[in-house]
Design a protein around this motif. Structure first.
Motif, PDB file in Angstrom:
ATOM      1  N   PRO A 123      -2.192  -5.212   0.744  1.00  0.00           N
ATOM      2  CA  PRO A 123      -2.799  -3.651   1.941  1.00  0.00           C
ATOM      3  C   PRO A 123      -3.486  -4.290   2.823  1.00  0.00           C
ATOM      4  CG  PRO A 123      -3.934  -5.136  -0.434  1.00  0.00           C
ATOM      5  CD  PRO A 123      -2.271  -5.693  -0.615  1.00  0.00           C
ATOM      6  N   ASN A 124      -3.613  -3.870   3.340  1.00  0.00           N
ATOM      7  CA  ASN A 124      -4.408  -3.875   5.212  1.00  0.00           C
ATOM      8  C   ASN A 124      -5.491  -3.217   5.325  1.00  0.00           C
ATOM      9  OD1 ASN A 124      -4.440  -4.538   7.875  1.00  0.00           O
ATOM     10  ND2 ASN A 124      -2.316  -4.020   8.603  1.00  0.00           N
ATOM     11  N   PRO A 125      -6.595  -3.326   4.685  1.00  0.00           N
ATOM     12  CA  PRO A 125      -7.672  -1.854   5.247  1.00  0.00           C
ATOM     13  C   PRO A 125      -8.400  -2.183   6.597  1.00  0.00           C
ATOM     14  CG  PRO A 125      -8.460  -4.177   4.380  1.00  0.00           C
ATOM     15  CD  PRO A 125      -7.053  -4.096   4.366  1.00  0.00           C
ATOM     16  N   LEU A 129      -8.515   1.134  12.489  1.00  0.00           N
ATOM     17  CA  LEU A 129      -9.227  -0.138  13.108  1.00  0.00           C
ATOM     18  C   LEU A 129      -8.474   0.109  14.731  1.00  0.00           C
ATOM     19  CD1 LEU A 129     -11.173  -2.806  11.320  1.00  0.00           C
ATOM     20  CD2 LEU A 129     -12.015   0.517  11.404  1.00  0.00           C
ATOM     21  N   SER A 130      -8.779   0.063  15.959  1.00  0.00           N
ATOM     22  CA  SER A 130      -7.987   0.505  17.067  1.00  0.00           C
ATOM     23  C   SER A 130      -9.152  -1.094  17.773  1.00  0.00           C
ATOM     24  CB  SER A 130      -9.177   0.654  18.065  1.00  0.00           C
ATOM     25  OG  SER A 130     -10.931   0.318  18.337  1.00  0.00           O
ATOM     26  N   ARG A 131      -8.534  -1.972  18.311  1.00  0.00           N
ATOM     27  CA  ARG A 131      -8.338  -3.359  18.666  1.00  0.00           C
ATOM     28  C   ARG A 131     -10.415  -3.395  19.814  1.00  0.00           C
ATOM     29  NH1 ARG A 131      -4.916  -5.453  23.795  1.00  0.00           N
ATOM     30  NH2 ARG A 131      -2.925  -5.134  21.815  1.00  0.00           N
ATOM     31  N   ASP A 132     -10.720  -2.771  19.744  1.00  0.00           N
ATOM     32  CA  ASP A 132     -11.905  -2.797  19.882  1.00  0.00           C
ATOM     33  C   ASP A 132     -13.062  -2.379  18.621  1.00  0.00           C
ATOM     34  OD1 ASP A 132     -11.649  -2.658  22.439  1.00  0.00           O
ATOM     35  OD2 ASP A 132     -12.628  -0.871  22.696  1.00  0.00           O
ATOM     36  N   GLU A 133     -12.231  -2.168  18.066  1.00  0.00           N
ATOM     37  CA  GLU A 133     -13.233  -2.274  16.424  1.00  0.00           C
ATOM     38  C   GLU A 133     -13.105  -3.298  15.368  1.00  0.00           C
ATOM     39  OE1 GLU A 133     -13.525   2.736  15.101  1.00  0.00           O
ATOM     40  OE2 GLU A 133     -11.193   1.847  14.660  1.00  0.00           O
ATOM     41  N   ARG A 134     -12.208  -3.672  15.727  1.00  0.00           N
ATOM     42  CA  ARG A 134     -11.536  -4.708  14.955  1.00  0.00           C
ATOM     43  C   ARG A 134     -12.349  -6.092  15.231  1.00  0.00           C
ATOM     44  NH1 ARG A 134      -4.849  -5.040  14.849  1.00  0.00           N
ATOM     45  NH2 ARG A 134      -4.259  -2.771  13.432  1.00  0.00           N
ATOM     46  N   GLU A 135     -12.587  -6.099  16.950  1.00  0.00           N
ATOM     47  CA  GLU A 135     -12.847  -7.103  17.199  1.00  0.00           C
ATOM     48  C   GLU A 135     -14.309  -7.273  17.203  1.00  0.00           C
ATOM     49  OE1 GLU A 135     -14.089  -9.013  22.477  1.00  0.00           O
ATOM     50  OE2 GLU A 135     -12.465  -7.516  21.548  1.00  0.00           O
ATOM     51  N   ALA A 136     -15.166  -5.975  17.244  1.00  0.00           N
ATOM     52  CA  ALA A 136     -16.372  -5.801  16.849  1.00  0.00           C
ATOM     53  C   ALA A 136     -16.850  -6.014  15.766  1.00  0.00           C
ATOM     54  CB  ALA A 136     -16.862  -4.214  16.971  1.00  0.00           C
ATOM     55  N   LEU A 137     -15.729  -6.272  14.328  1.00  0.00           N
ATOM     56  CA  LEU A 137     -15.876  -6.906  13.230  1.00  0.00           C
ATOM     57  C   LEU A 137     -16.681  -8.805  13.846  1.00  0.00           C
ATOM     58  CD1 LEU A 137     -12.575  -6.355  11.489  1.00  0.00           C
ATOM     59  CD2 LEU A 137     -15.645  -5.086  11.247  1.00  0.00           C
ATOM     60  N   PHE A 138     -16.324  -8.942  14.393  1.00  0.00           N
ATOM     61  CA  PHE A 138     -16.681 -10.684  14.280  1.00  0.00           C
ATOM     62  C   PHE A 138     -18.261 -10.874  15.649  1.00  0.00           C
ATOM     63  CE2 PHE A 138     -12.287 -10.466  13.384  1.00  0.00           C
ATOM     64  CZ  PHE A 138     -12.808 -11.122  11.771  1.00  0.00           C
ATOM     65  N   THR A 159     -20.204  -1.708   7.628  1.00  0.00           N
ATOM     66  CA  THR A 159     -19.668  -0.202   6.792  1.00  0.00           C
ATOM     67  C   THR A 159     -18.004  -0.393   6.892  1.00  0.00           C
ATOM     68  OG1 THR A 159     -21.703  -0.390   9.536  1.00  0.00           O
ATOM     69  CG2 THR A 159     -19.224   1.220   8.916  1.00  0.00           C
ATOM     70  N   LEU A 160     -17.123  -1.165   7.318  1.00  0.00           N
ATOM     71  CA  LEU A 160     -16.304  -1.006   6.618  1.00  0.00           C
ATOM     72  C   LEU A 160     -16.247  -1.366   5.252  1.00  0.00           C
ATOM     73  CD1 LEU A 160     -12.724  -1.503   7.792  1.00  0.00           C
ATOM     74  CD2 LEU A 160     -12.965  -3.430   7.155  1.00  0.00           C
ATOM     75  N   LEU A 161     -16.758  -2.230   4.525  1.00  0.00           N
ATOM     76  CA  LEU A 161     -17.456  -2.102   3.235  1.00  0.00           C
ATOM     77  C   LEU A 161     -17.464  -1.157   2.315  1.00  0.00           C
ATOM     78  CD1 LEU A 161     -18.294  -6.186   2.452  1.00  0.00           C
ATOM     79  CD2 LEU A 161     -15.870  -4.931   2.346  1.00  0.00           C
ATOM     80  N   ASP A 162     -18.135  -0.053   3.245  1.00  0.00           N
ATOM     81  CA  ASP A 162     -18.638   1.084   2.714  1.00  0.00           C
ATOM     82  C   ASP A 162     -17.880   2.039   1.331  1.00  0.00           C
ATOM     83  OD1 ASP A 162     -21.520   0.298   2.864  1.00  0.00           O
ATOM     84  OD2 ASP A 162     -21.534   2.266   4.784  1.00  0.00           O
ATOM     85  N   SER A 163     -16.728   2.273   1.635  1.00  0.00           N
ATOM     86  CA  SER A 163     -15.448   2.016   1.105  1.00  0.00           C
ATOM     87  C   SER A 163     -14.955   1.610  -0.583  1.00  0.00           C
ATOM     88  CB  SER A 163     -14.441   3.266   1.803  1.00  0.00           C
ATOM     89  OG  SER A 163     -13.725   1.805   2.229  1.00  0.00           O
ATOM     90  N   TYR A 164     -15.356   0.441  -0.471  1.00  0.00           N
ATOM     91  CA  TYR A 164     -15.409  -0.348  -1.192  1.00  0.00           C
ATOM     92  C   TYR A 164     -16.719  -0.343  -2.015  1.00  0.00           C
ATOM     93  CZ  TYR A 164     -11.336  -1.463   0.885  1.00  0.00           C
ATOM     94  OH  TYR A 164      -9.830  -1.682   1.466  1.00  0.00           O
TER      95      TYR A 164
END
Length: 237
Positions: A123-125, A129-138, A159-164
């Motif tokens: 699975p790929n959660p 996500l856009s490139r900017d959203e991925r970069e904002a994770l760190f 925010t990403l984990l809210d769905s889990y």
């Protein structure tokens, strides 16, 4: 050039260097994040995979091994605790087989949305996500040779984990070894809080994963008794 002019030029020069350094750091972080997710996407899309590692959750350590081929679907995952069998899960010929603490059950893979037409993949959660959203994770990224180290941004990852549900990360780091665009290992270190019904508790999670083979001739080993899986428990009831 008078003193005021020299001072002004000096301030402008330092400001320019600061801006340049900031741009370089941002660019370096973006490049590191892009390299990581390119390797991660490749891992999730692999036609075959073999991996092993350990997961420690608040002092409880579990070892695991996993192997799969995408088409035809063949999956074998085993977990142990203190050297003793904990759980195993298999997919073969369109059926699933689960053994958890000695209790066995079986079903059809289609119930999990797995069909031979789609093949099996990790699975790929992060896929949407856009490139900017991925970069904002760190919050930060550091590269030393083939080792990429990232510090999570708690607000963004939560925010990403809210769905889990259940998990809330307060601090976290990820370290990945990437060689020629291929993920070789991933180490994860998370600290936070998890909720169970109305109660909550602190947790520490550490995971070490080694990729042994990818897109190669991976051998998926199955137990000999899949044809009678779970029948013993059924007969005892």
């Amino acid at each position: 050039m008078n003193t005021k002019t020299r001072l002004l030029c000096g301030v402008l020069s330092l400001s320019s260097l600061g801006l340049l350094g900031g741009c370089q750091n941002t660019s370096s972080k973006a490049a590191a994040v892009d390299t990581f997710f390119t390797a991660y996407n490749r891992l999730c899309e692999a036609s075959s995979l073999e991996a092993e590692g350990t997961i420690e959750f608040s002092g409880l350590e579990t070892g695991f091994s996993a192997a799969y081929t995408s088409k035809p679907q063949a999956v074998a995952i085993k977990a142990t605790s203190s050297g003793l069998p904990l759980a195993s899960f298999y997919i073969r010929d369109g059926k699933t087989y689960l053994d958890y603490l000695g209790t066995r059950s079986s079903s059809v893979a289609a119930n999990l949305g797995l069909t031979d037409d789609n093949g099996f993949h990790l699975p790929n959660p992060f896929l949407e996500l856009s490139r900017d959203e991925r970069e904002a994770l760190f919050d930060s990224a550091k590269v030393e040779g083939d080792v990429y180290t990232f510090t999570f941004s708690p607000s963004k990852i939560n925010t990403l984990l809210d769905s889990y549900g259940a998990l809330s990360i307060e601090q976290g780091m990820l370290e990945a070894e990437i060689v020629d665009g291929q993920m070789r290992s991933v180490d994860l270190d998370l600290h936070g809080v998890y909720d169970i019904q109305s109660a909550s508790a602190d947790f520490d999670l550490e995971a070490e994963i080694k990729i042994l083979a990818m897109d190669e001739n991976v051998v998926v080993a199955f137990p000999d008794d899949l044809s009678t899986w779970g029948q013993e428990q059924s007969n005892d009831q």
